[in-house]
Scaffold this active site. Sequence first.
Site, mmCIF file in Angstrom:
data_model
loop_
_atom_site.group_PDB
_atom_site.id
_atom_site.type_symbol
_atom_site.label_atom_id
_atom_site.label_comp_id
_atom_site.label_asym_id
_atom_site.label_seq_id
_atom_site.Cartn_x
_atom_site.Cartn_y
_atom_site.Cartn_z
ATOM 1 N N GLN A 46 0.849 -1.189 0.000
ATOM 2 C CA GLN A 46 0.000 0.000 0.000
ATOM 3 C C GLN A 46 0.886 1.241 0.000
ATOM 4 O O GLN A 46 1.956 1.244 0.586
ATOM 5 C CB GLN A 46 -0.868 0.076 1.268
ATOM 6 C CG GLN A 46 -1.975 -0.909 1.341
ATOM 7 C CD GLN A 46 -2.860 -0.730 2.569
ATOM 8 O OE1 GLN A 46 -3.762 -1.499 2.747
ATOM 9 N NE2 GLN A 46 -2.628 0.251 3.412
ATOM 10 N N ARG A 59 -1.081 12.616 15.086
ATOM 11 C CA ARG A 59 -1.593 11.348 14.558
ATOM 12 C C ARG A 59 -0.703 10.252 15.124
ATOM 13 O O ARG A 59 0.498 10.257 14.907
ATOM 14 C CB ARG A 59 -1.541 11.327 13.032
ATOM 15 C CG ARG A 59 -2.514 12.289 12.361
ATOM 16 C CD ARG A 59 -2.420 12.142 10.845
ATOM 17 N NE ARG A 59 -3.281 13.059 10.147
ATOM 18 C CZ ARG A 59 -4.515 12.774 9.724
ATOM 19 N NH1 ARG A 59 -5.032 11.587 9.972
ATOM 20 N NH2 ARG A 59 -5.232 13.665 9.080
ATOM 21 N N HIS A 62 0.623 4.617 16.203
ATOM 22 C CA HIS A 62 -0.086 3.459 15.665
ATOM 23 C C HIS A 62 0.866 2.345 15.249
ATOM 24 O O HIS A 62 2.011 2.601 14.874
ATOM 25 C CB HIS A 62 -0.893 3.862 14.425
ATOM 26 C CG HIS A 62 -1.831 4.997 14.659
ATOM 27 N ND1 HIS A 62 -2.054 5.965 13.714
ATOM 28 C CD2 HIS A 62 -2.604 5.332 15.723
ATOM 29 C CE1 HIS A 62 -2.936 6.836 14.178
ATOM 30 N NE2 HIS A 62 -3.275 6.479 15.404
ATOM 31 N N LYS A 72 6.908 0.676 7.675
ATOM 32 C CA LYS A 72 6.445 1.910 7.032
ATOM 33 C C LYS A 72 7.657 2.721 6.603
ATOM 34 O O LYS A 72 8.683 2.726 7.273
ATOM 35 C CB LYS A 72 5.628 2.772 7.997
ATOM 36 C CG LYS A 72 4.323 2.186 8.439
ATOM 37 C CD LYS A 72 3.613 3.124 9.404
ATOM 38 C CE LYS A 72 2.343 2.514 9.926
ATOM 39 N NZ LYS A 72 1.713 3.363 10.944
ATOM 40 N N HIS A 119 4.282 4.284 15.608
ATOM 41 C CA HIS A 119 4.639 5.431 14.771
ATOM 42 C C HIS A 119 3.574 6.513 14.887
ATOM 43 O O HIS A 119 2.379 6.230 14.908
ATOM 44 C CB HIS A 119 4.755 5.010 13.306
ATOM 45 C CG HIS A 119 4.867 6.189 12.389
ATOM 46 N ND1 HIS A 119 3.776 6.703 11.698
ATOM 47 C CD2 HIS A 119 5.919 6.985 12.091
ATOM 48 C CE1 HIS A 119 4.173 7.758 11.009
ATOM 49 N NE2 HIS A 119 5.460 7.951 11.227
ATOM 50 N N TYR A 132 3.089 7.469 2.828
ATOM 51 C CA TYR A 132 3.580 6.291 3.535
ATOM 52 C C TYR A 132 3.626 5.105 2.593
ATOM 53 O O TYR A 132 2.639 4.811 1.932
ATOM 54 C CB TYR A 132 2.616 5.836 4.628
ATOM 55 C CG TYR A 132 2.162 6.802 5.651
ATOM 56 C CD1 TYR A 132 2.472 6.593 6.976
ATOM 57 C CD2 TYR A 132 1.352 7.890 5.324
ATOM 58 C CE1 TYR A 132 2.002 7.441 7.966
ATOM 59 C CE2 TYR A 132 0.888 8.744 6.300
ATOM 60 C CZ TYR A 132 1.218 8.512 7.625
ATOM 61 O OH TYR A 132 0.748 9.351 8.586
ATOM 62 N N LYS A 167 -9.843 8.595 19.382
ATOM 63 C CA LYS A 167 -9.197 7.278 19.433
ATOM 64 C C LYS A 167 -7.747 7.410 19.904
ATOM 65 O O LYS A 167 -7.301 6.668 20.778
ATOM 66 C CB LYS A 167 -9.257 6.640 18.044
ATOM 67 C CG LYS A 167 -8.737 5.246 17.958
ATOM 68 C CD LYS A 167 -8.907 4.794 16.507
ATOM 69 C CE LYS A 167 -8.680 3.354 16.296
ATOM 70 N NZ LYS A 167 -8.903 2.945 14.912
ATOM 71 N N ASP A 168 -7.007 8.356 19.334
ATOM 72 C CA ASP A 168 -5.605 8.536 19.733
ATOM 73 C C ASP A 168 -5.494 9.049 21.173
ATOM 74 O O ASP A 168 -4.562 8.688 21.890
ATOM 75 C CB ASP A 168 -4.881 9.477 18.774
ATOM 76 C CG ASP A 168 -4.609 8.825 17.431
ATOM 77 O OD1 ASP A 168 -4.690 7.585 17.337
ATOM 78 O OD2 ASP A 168 -4.310 9.550 16.469
#
Length: 187
Positions: A46, A59, A62, A72, A119, A132, A167-168
């Site tokens: 991806q 951000r 994760h 990544k 990260h 990414y 969420k973070d």
Amino acid sequence: MKFHKTPLEGAYLIELEKRGDDRGFFARFFCEREFGAAGLETRFVQINNSLTGAKGTLRGLHYQLPPAAEVKVVRALKGALWDVIVDLRAGSPTYRKWFGAELNEDNRTMMYVPRGFGHGFVTLTDDVEALYLDSAFYSPEAERGLRWNDPAIGVRWPAEPREMSDKDRRWPDLDPNFHGVEAMRGL
């Protein structure tokens, strides 16, 4: 490309080698041969693109558990961000250590994030666009996160984030069971 080791085992900053003239320059973003010769991941499934509008937005942090653990390679295409990685591999000599570096549109530096690392980044300017490369597909059931201000890690951000997702904000403090550190041993 020039691969510069970071203080964390297996993680690198990648500097592009520009070839230029009065028209501009050319540089490789990725080369399978050069990554392979450096012992790095060469298969990416991806390529993700993010745009973050406001300076001070966080951000992360994760990652994904095995078997969906991912490598990544991160680069800022526009603006500037402060990129952070955390080694979450149980048994690693750099376990629970973190490293941060500025990635921006001028330095074109990339962060190589190994499997088993959390990260994240905070934007240093408005309108930050990041690209990414990911070696594994997104797997919601394998997704995990580490809270940005977890005292067990002690990341020193350049400034306290002003914005982040709920969420973070809600990721728990480091818990070896929830965070799956044993599952990442030996990655």
